[in-house]
Design a protein around this motif. Structure first.
Motif, short mmCIF file in Angstrom:
data_model
loop_
_atom_site.label_atom_id
_atom_site.label_comp_id
_atom_site.label_asym_id
_atom_site.label_seq_id
_atom_site.Cartn_x
_atom_site.Cartn_y
_atom_site.Cartn_z
N GLU A 93 -6.46 -4.33 1.97
CA GLU A 93 -7.37 -5.35 2.52
C GLU A 93 -8.71 -4.72 2.90
O GLU A 93 -8.77 -3.53 3.20
CB GLU A 93 -6.77 -5.93 3.80
N ASP B 62 1.83 -7.97 6.74
CA ASP B 62 0.37 -8.06 6.89
C ASP B 62 -0.12 -6.97 7.84
O ASP B 62 0.63 -6.53 8.73
CB ASP B 62 0.01 -9.44 7.44
N ASP B 63 -1.34 -6.55 7.65
CA ASP B 63 -2.00 -5.62 8.59
C ASP B 63 -1.20 -4.35 8.83
O ASP B 63 -1.15 -3.85 9.96
CB ASP B 63 -2.25 -6.30 9.95
MG MG Z 1 -4.37 -8.63 7.08
#
Ligand code: MG
Ligand code: C2E
Ligand code: MG
Length: 601
Positions: free
Chosen positions: A553, A494-495
């Motif tokens: 995202e 993530d990220d």
């Molecule tokens: Mg994220």
């Protein structure tokens, strides 16, 4: 009749000494035996003795130069050429000759020992006093000898008290390594407070960065030298009006005049520090630091007053997302209270099911079809929705976050099973797991237990984990991701892009999905040659070459969708399609089958 010196343990020595002096003077005036000193000499002796006692017991503090002056006169009076006192903290130190030797008087002619006294205290410290005379000088009369001996004994008792006081002080106000400790710090604050001088000063708490790494790089002993040198650097800036102390480990605390602040801030940001005396080897040392500028009119009520504020700022400075130097302000206290409140009410809120799952679709940018979803937490509290950023970081400060994540996973499993039972189209749904879970050695079992209990087919679950920064976490992360993989559970980074993205992280850990953070996504106005655009291009093509699925995202605009297409990156998650949705709305979206996507150019 005159008795030279009586010692009664129940009464103070000084009382007896003074009484003896009185008796002595009366006696000298009434008698005139040849063995005694003459009146003038006796008077001089009396005056000097009184001066000596007064100097030793001065409430204002001991003045060594004045004291030595008196001793010189006494020595001259009794033809003493040299006087030496020795102090050893233990019998073994005495044997080894490791102690302090003070020469209180020396006219250069002393060869013959005339009096030597050795005292061993209850704590087994040893004090020795020796007086010398010149070889040819007239020896002491019996009366003189008694007087000189009395002086020596008074002197030794004083030295022992003084030295032991110093030793006790050392034990109480310094740590084992010789750094001043928290007690020294508090004493300094008390003194400044008493003078009402705290305003105009700044307090500081700091922690050395990655000091365990320094220790393993240069060795423990060199690590000690580095710490000492860094400490001395700051001590030098602070000077006399303030103090720096060690709280333990690599935590330090200081207080100093405001004028020192800029210089100390620079040291906190990082300076080269040598790890040996020759200064050949130097390492960069920096610290995370909390400062508190003591405001005008500040009066300290108790010792915790300043320390509490410092710790609040220092804890914020230590969080890896914040600046490494943080100044305390009153809002921090408010936020700390809020965070304590959240921690307090969390268990009941979880039990009362105040946390709900929202789903944000992941969309294929070519077809507009929903190909996945991310489960995001929302807290329904007193008629208001609390966003994750207001409580997740707080729950992450402790292990509370783990309970919430498992709860979320359980809710998602239950929704998936229901959707399947209702004959709906179901997509793989990802659940966020905080890095905090990595300390749990049974994490994999815990995740699998929830999935198995709900009997969810494994292909419907994905676990999102963020990047890690430490070696230890890295190993745990690798083990967990591998384990999930073996169970057929998909995993995503993530990220990716915020924090310390490391290529090792994606090379060595068998992820399925790379979620590229929106900070990597070019925004309106960014040109082809901008660094962001270039990096985006390369990250996407590299990830794809490694066999990873890329999800971008934070896609909000048509232009961003075009960029995704230009880079053959097909999955987007973002407000352009939808915000995270309550479950009923998400189900409606799933029924609608697909989004309208912009036409290809
Ligand atoms: Mg994220
Ligand atoms: P995340 O996992 O990176 O989730 C994506 C965040 O980006 C979500 O914020 C989402 O609402 C937001 N977002 C999605 N599309 C856009 C967009 O187009 N523009 C902008 N500006 N933002 C967009 P949200 O829901 O506020 O969650 C924030 C973070 O909180 C999440 O970031 C995640 O790290 C954490 N979080 C949320 N729920 C959970 C949970 O159940 N457990 C854990 N451990 N963390 C969670
Ligand atoms: Mg996420």
């Amino acid at each position: 009749m005159y008795h030279h010196f009586r010692y009664n343990k129940n009464k103070s020595r000084v009382v007896y000494i003074l009484r003896d002096i009185l008796e002595l003077s009366v006696y000298c005036m009434s008698d005139d035996r040849g063995n005694l000193m003459d009146k003038n000499k006796t008077e001089t002796y009396y005056i000097l003795f009184e001066k000596m006692i007064s100097s030793m017991t001065n409430y204002e503090g001991f003045e060594r130069s004045e004291f030595v002056g008196i001793l010189d006169e006494i020595c001259e009076l009794f033809r003493i050429a040299k006087g030496v006192t020795e102090f050893y903290t233990s019998l073994s130190n005495e044997k080894a000759g490791q102690g302090e030797i003070l020469i209180d008087h020396d006219n250069g002619r002393g060869e013959k020992v005339v009096v030597r006294r050795r005292v061993v205290t209850k704590t087994m410290a040893v004090i020795i006093g020796t007086l010398y005379m010149a070889e040819g000088d007239e020896p002491l009369t019996e009366d003189e000898y008694l007087k000189v001996d009395l002086i020596l004994r008074a002197l030794l008792s004083f030295v022992s008290r003084n030295r032991l006081q110093g030793a006790v002080e050392m034990l109480g106000f310094f740590d084992d390594a010789g750094y001043p400790n928290l007690r020294s710090y508090n004493r300094c604050l008390e003194q400044l407070n008493q003078k009402r001088a705290l305003p105009g000063h700044t307090a500081l708490h700091f922690n050395l960065r990655h000091f365990s790494l320094i220790n393993s790089d240069v060795g423990r002993r060199a690590g000690d030298v580095v710490m000492r040198n860094y400490f001395n650097l700051i001590k030098e800036v602070i000077g006399e009006d303030g103090i720096i102390c060690r709280m333990g480990g690599d935590n330090f605390i200081a207080v100093f005049e405001n004028r020192c602040t800029t210089q100390i801030e620079e040291i906190m940001k990082g300076v080269p520090v040598s790890c040996d005396i020759t200064e050949d080897n130097r390492v960069m040392i920096s610290a995370t630091a909390g400062f508190y500028v003591i405001p005008d009119g500040f009066e300290m009520r108790n010792e915790e007053d300043i320390l509490n504020k410092l710790m609040i700022a220092s804890v914020i400075a230590k969080r890896d997302d914040a600046s490494s130097i943080v100044y305390y302000d009153e809002n921090m206290l408010v936020r700390k209270d809020q965070s304590m409140r959240i921690q307090r009410i969390f268990p009941k809120a979880l039990k009362d099911k105040e946390f709900r799952v929202f789903y944000q679709p992941k969309v294929d940018v070519d077809s507009g079809r929903i190909v996945g979803a991310e489960a995001l937490c929302r807290w329904f509290r007193e008629g208001r929705i609390v966003p994750p950023m207001d409580f997740i970081p707080i729950l992450e400060q402790h292990m509370d976050i783990c309970q919430l994540d498992f709860y979320m996973l359980d809710c998602v499993c239950k929704d998936i099973i229901r959707w399947l039972a209702e004959g709906r189209h179901v997509v793989r749904t990802s659940v966020n797991l905080s890095r905090k879970h990595l300390v749990d050695v049974d994490l994999l079992e815990h995740i699998m237990e929830i999935i198995e209990r709900n009997q969810v087919p494994h292909q419907y679950i994905e676990i999102e984990l963020t990047e890690t920064t430490t070696d230890v976490e890295f190993k745990d992360l690798k083990r967990v991701v591998k384990g999930l993989q073996e169970q057929g559970i998909s995993t995503s980074v993530d990220d990716f892009g915020i924090g310390y993205s490391s290529l090792n992280l994606i090379r060595e850990i068998p992820w399925n999905v790379l979620k590229i953070d929106r900070c990597f996504l070019p925004v309106e106005g960014d040109s082809e040659s901008d660094v962001t655009t270039l990096m985006f291009k390369h990250v996407v093509s590299m990830a794809q070459a490694m066999g990873l699925v890329c999800i971008v995202e934070g896609v909000e605009t048509v232009r961003q969708i075009e960029i995704l297409r230009e880079n053959q990156c097909s999955i987007a998650q973002g407000f352009y399609f939808d915000k995270p949705l309550p479950v009923e709305e998400f189900e409606k979206r799933m029924e609608e089958a697909c989004y309208r996507v912009p036409e290809c150019e």
